[in-house]
Scaffold this active site. Structure first.
Site, short mmCIF file in Angstrom:
data_model
loop_
_atom_site.label_atom_id
_atom_site.label_comp_id
_atom_site.label_asym_id
_atom_site.label_seq_id
_atom_site.Cartn_x
_atom_site.Cartn_y
_atom_site.Cartn_z
N GLN A 208 0.86 -1.18 0.00
CA GLN A 208 0.00 0.00 0.00
C GLN A 208 0.90 1.23 0.00
OE1 GLN A 208 -3.87 -0.79 0.38
NE2 GLN A 208 -2.57 -2.24 -0.71
N ARG A 228 -4.35 4.06 4.53
CA ARG A 228 -3.71 4.86 3.48
C ARG A 228 -4.03 4.27 2.11
NH1 ARG A 228 1.00 2.11 5.68
NH2 ARG A 228 2.08 0.84 4.11
N ALA A 249 -11.64 2.66 4.16
CA ALA A 249 -10.66 1.83 3.46
C ALA A 249 -9.77 2.65 2.53
CB ALA A 249 -11.38 0.73 2.69
N HIS A 250 -8.82 1.95 1.90
CA HIS A 250 -7.84 2.64 1.05
C HIS A 250 -8.49 3.34 -0.14
CE1 HIS A 250 -7.12 -1.61 -0.90
NE2 HIS A 250 -8.29 -1.11 -1.22
N ASN A 251 -7.95 4.53 -0.43
CA ASN A 251 -8.34 5.34 -1.58
C ASN A 251 -9.76 5.91 -1.51
OD1 ASN A 251 -6.23 3.15 -2.82
ND2 ASN A 251 -5.97 5.18 -3.73
#
Length: 343
Positions: A208, A228, A249-251
């Site tokens: 990540q 991240r 969550a990511h993004n």
């Protein structure tokens, strides 16, 4: 009333000072030089306190209150007892918040505990306070007047603006944050997202490599997790409020002034517009677009995009009006079925 063991009070203030602070106007006949010593609820307020009221459920309490002054709306003035000073506001709740901040301002000692670890390459802004057990990693940059509480961890390279607070036992990594960001105790910001490539040999970890970008005036609640980005960034917009026990969550990208209530889960790469409100225990499938001003009902399961301004509820989430009609029809069907059985 606030317990003086935990809260240090400022003041007193004149009614004119409080009106200026709270963006109110004094009602006709109010003495602007009258001194107010504290804030208090309707039932416990004394002749030295200011209170607030603007909803019908507290009308009786207001009429019996002994407060010296009350912040209220134009429509609610008729319920204020004779002799109580009135501060008129277009938004009484907000005005009360500003008054309470004046009486109970945030205080900092501006000291770095000898029991904290601060890397020699870290840059700590003037007037900042770092409590015992805190860890400040290499090349960290903190603005002026920040407060890093006990056992919090700020990992290498993190940058935060002025007036930020990181609560006890929180961890911040891979993050660039603006001014006045409040990360509550136990929150985890910037750790790996849930990124795996699934295959016949089992899940393979996908690094990540993104960051968490947090705007100005953002609050992130206790035990909330903000992952991240996988490639690119997770973004939290200016003025957003995130409750306790939320998973982002990511993004994920949240716009300005969103409100995300407790136990909400937002899967990867969702994009929210501005002023989106999600009620408790709502869940979002990945890669959805939620339009500005949308409202998501409690325990909703959102599986497709939501248009700007739309109100949805249920699982799978549908238009709130349709969900209400569906429930009414279902209850009617159940009732009719019982009648048939009994006959």
């Amino acid at each position: 009333m606030a317990d003086k063991r935990f809260f240090k009070k400022s003041g007193p203030f004149t009614l004119q000072q409080l009106a200026d602070i709270s963006e109110c106007r004094l009602a006709e006949g109010v003495n602007p030089e009258q001194l107010i010593e504290d804030v208090a609820g309707l039932d416990e307020a004394t002749e030295k306190d200011i209170t607030w009221a603007f909803i019908p459920s507290v009308r009786d309490s207001l009429m019996k209150s002994k407060a010296a002054a009350c912040i209220t709306s134009e429509k609610f003035i008729q319920y204020v007892p004779q002799g109580m000073a009135v501060l008129i506001s277009n938004d009484p709740h907000r005005s009360y918040g500003l008054v309470a901040q004046a009486f109970y301002p945030r205080e900092l000692k501006g000291e770095i505990s000898s029991k904290a670890y601060v890397d020699e390459t870290a840059q700590i802004g003037e007037g900042s306070q770092i409590d015992a057990g805190a860890f400040i990693g290499a090349h960290v940059k903190l603005g002026k007047g920040c407060h890093i509480q006990a056992n919090a961890v700020i990992q290498e390279g993190v940058e935060m603006g002025d007036g930020c607070i990181v609560g006890a036992n929180a961890t911040v990594s891979h993050c660039l944050a603006g001014h006045k960001v409040y990360i509550y105790p136990g929150a985890q910001i910037g750790q790996d997202g849930f990124g795996f490539a699934m295959g016949m040999k089992g899940p393979t970890k996908v690094p990540q490599l993104g960051r968490v970008i947090i705007g100005n005036d953002v609050e992130i609640g206790s035990n909330t997790t903000v992952d991240r980005g996988a490639m690119g960034d997770t973004v939290i917009g200016d003025g957003t409020r995130i409750d306790n026990l939320v998973q982002i969550a990511h993004n994920v990208k949240l716009g300005r002034c969103c409100v995300v209530v407790s136990q909400t889960g937002i899967a990867g790469s969702c994009e929210f517009g501005d002023f989106v409100v999600t009620a408790g225990q709502s869940g979002f499938a990945g890669h959805l677009k939620i339009g500005s001003g949308a409202k998501i009902g409690a325990q909703s399961g959102v599986m497709r995009d939501v248009e700007p301004g739309q109100v949805v509820a249920g699982s799978p989430a549908i238009a709130h009006t349709d969900w209400m009609r569906m429930n009414v029809m279902l209850q009617k069907f159940i009732k009719e079925s019982k009648v048939k059985k009994e006959s």
